[in-house]
Scaffold this motif. Structure first.
Motif, PDB file in Angstrom:
ATOM      1  N   ASN A  29       0.846  -1.187   0.000  1.00 21.24           N
ATOM      2  CA  ASN A  29       0.000   0.000   0.000  1.00 21.24           C
ATOM      3  C   ASN A  29       0.888   1.246   0.000  1.00 21.24           C
ATOM      4  OD1 ASN A  29       0.907   0.456   2.666  1.00 21.24           O
ATOM      5  ND2 ASN A  29      -0.833  -0.655   3.536  1.00 21.24           N
ATOM      6  N   LYS A  30       0.286   2.410   0.074  1.00 22.07           N
ATOM      7  CA  LYS A  30       1.022   3.670  -0.003  1.00 22.07           C
ATOM      8  C   LYS A  30       2.105   3.756   1.072  1.00 22.07           C
ATOM      9  CE  LYS A  30       0.245   8.693   0.069  1.00 22.07           C
ATOM     10  NZ  LYS A  30       0.943   9.003   1.338  1.00 22.07           N
ATOM     11  N   ASP A  31       1.777   3.325   2.282  1.00 21.92           N
ATOM     12  CA  ASP A  31       2.753   3.390   3.367  1.00 21.92           C
ATOM     13  C   ASP A  31       3.943   2.474   3.112  1.00 21.92           C
ATOM     14  OD1 ASP A  31       1.222   5.236   4.743  1.00 21.92           O
ATOM     15  OD2 ASP A  31       0.161   3.704   5.908  1.00 21.92           O
ATOM     16  N   VAL A  33       5.111   1.575   0.173  1.00 21.25           N
ATOM     17  CA  VAL A  33       5.918   2.176  -0.885  1.00 21.25           C
ATOM     18  C   VAL A  33       6.790   3.290  -0.318  1.00 21.25           C
ATOM     19  CG1 VAL A  33       5.844   3.519  -3.023  1.00 21.25           C
ATOM     20  CG2 VAL A  33       4.311   1.571  -2.713  1.00 21.25           C
ATOM     21  N   GLU A  34       6.204   4.120   0.538  1.00 16.37           N
ATOM     22  CA  GLU A  34       6.982   5.194   1.144  1.00 16.37           C
ATOM     23  C   GLU A  34       8.109   4.634   2.012  1.00 16.37           C
ATOM     24  OE1 GLU A  34       4.228   7.640   3.228  1.00 16.37           O
ATOM     25  OE2 GLU A  34       3.498   8.640   1.410  1.00 16.37           O
ATOM     26  N   THR A  43       6.959   0.086   7.829  1.00 22.01           N
ATOM     27  CA  THR A  43       5.593   0.113   8.337  1.00 22.01           C
ATOM     28  C   THR A  43       5.400  -0.962   9.387  1.00 22.01           C
ATOM     29  OG1 THR A  43       4.902  -1.330   6.518  1.00 22.01           O
ATOM     30  CG2 THR A  43       4.639   1.037   6.201  1.00 22.01           C
ATOM     31  N   TYR A  75       0.506  -0.968  -7.795  1.00 18.79           N
ATOM     32  CA  TYR A  75       1.766  -0.275  -8.076  1.00 18.79           C
ATOM     33  C   TYR A  75       2.596  -1.110  -9.047  1.00 18.79           C
ATOM     34  CZ  TYR A  75       0.679   2.623  -4.013  1.00 18.79           C
ATOM     35  OH  TYR A  75       0.067   3.470  -3.130  1.00 18.79           O
ATOM     36  N   TRP A 134       7.928   4.911 -12.242  1.00 20.81           N
ATOM     37  CA  TRP A 134       6.728   4.179 -12.656  1.00 20.81           C
ATOM     38  C   TRP A 134       6.943   3.530 -14.017  1.00 20.81           C
ATOM     39  CZ3 TRP A 134       2.463   2.995  -9.941  1.00 20.81           C
ATOM     40  CH2 TRP A 134       1.413   2.394 -10.642  1.00 20.81           C
TER      41      TRP A 134
END
Length: 243
Positions: A29-31, A33-34, A43, A75, A134
């Motif tokens: 999820n976004k977290d 990826v960060e 995470t 992603y 990307w």
């Protein structure tokens, strides 16, 4: 790693000079990826029950890789050491909207970083390992592998080079010769490597663990182990020195 269910299955495959790792754990999820695009972030930091909670494990994939591809949770991006994005200093650092809006800043910063611009050496001077790019399309080598098989929501592709690939195959074969390694992967129920012709499964029942080693053209081998809890084990520098 982060199973999302009691146990996960993970698979590896090889095609040309790409090494693939796939598993059916929780999609990114976004977290997530960060976290993997930062240094020493995770995470999983607040959950020591999750393997990798210290946040540095993912960086190990760059040891031999020139490319690291990720497909998960919608992603699809890659870390590319030799990307053309890193070839031009001005294009990489001075192409933001900020400089378009304030062109006087561009002139000022180009002079300010004049020495860095002259000495710039592409990805050698840029932390490409934390810069995701990307990708709308995957390399053709991915199509001729098991990358999209086994219904895996987390998929990695590492470009290692032919020499490294051969060494990895030997290393995997040596590891698989001791199927007990799966005892130390607490969230894992199955490991599969089609190129090595081996599948190793783990079945946990209360205090018993059964390992099944399956090899192409051979009869299955079975190993049984009992779990035992030991309390009051001292973990300290002095305990290690005494031993």
């Amino acid at each position: 790693d982060a199973p999302g269910k009691e146990k996960v299955e993970f698979h590896i495959d090889i095609n040309e000079d790409y090494f693939f790792v796939m598993h059916d754990g929780i999609p990114f999820n976004k977290d997530d990826v960060e976290a993997i695009t930062s240094a020493a972030e995770s995470t999983k930091r607040n959950s020591t029950k999750k393997t990798g909670y210290k946040g540095i494990g993912f960086k190990s994939v760059f040891t031999d890789s020139t490319e690291v591809w990720l497909k998960s949770g919608g992603y699809q991006f890659a870390f590319l050491r030799n990307s053309e994005v890193f070839e031009d200093f001005d294009k990489f650092y001075f192409s933001s909207e900020r400089y378009k809006k304030y062109p006087e800043l561009l002139k000022e910063d180009r002079e300010k970083y004049r020495n860095q611009r002259l000495k710039f050496n592409g990805s050698t001077d840029i932390p490409w390992q934390v810069i995701p790019i990307w990708q709308d399309q995957l390399p053709e080598e991915f199509n001729d592998s098991n990358f999209d098989n086994f219904n895996n929501p987390v998929q990695f592709g590492l470009r290692l080079g032919r020499k490294n690939i051969d060494q990895y195959l030997v290393a995997i074969d040596n590891i698989a010769k001791r199927p007990q390694f799966i005892l130390f992967l607490r969230n894992t129920s199955k490991f599969r490597s089609p190129k090595n012709g081996v599948t190793i499964s783990r079945d946990d029942k209360e205090n018993e663990i059964k390992i099944i080693e399956s090899r192409k053209g051979e009869s299955n081998r079975y190993y049984n182990y009992l779990k035992e809890s030991i309390d009051n084990i001292e973990v300290s520098d002095s305990a290690f020195y005494r031993n």
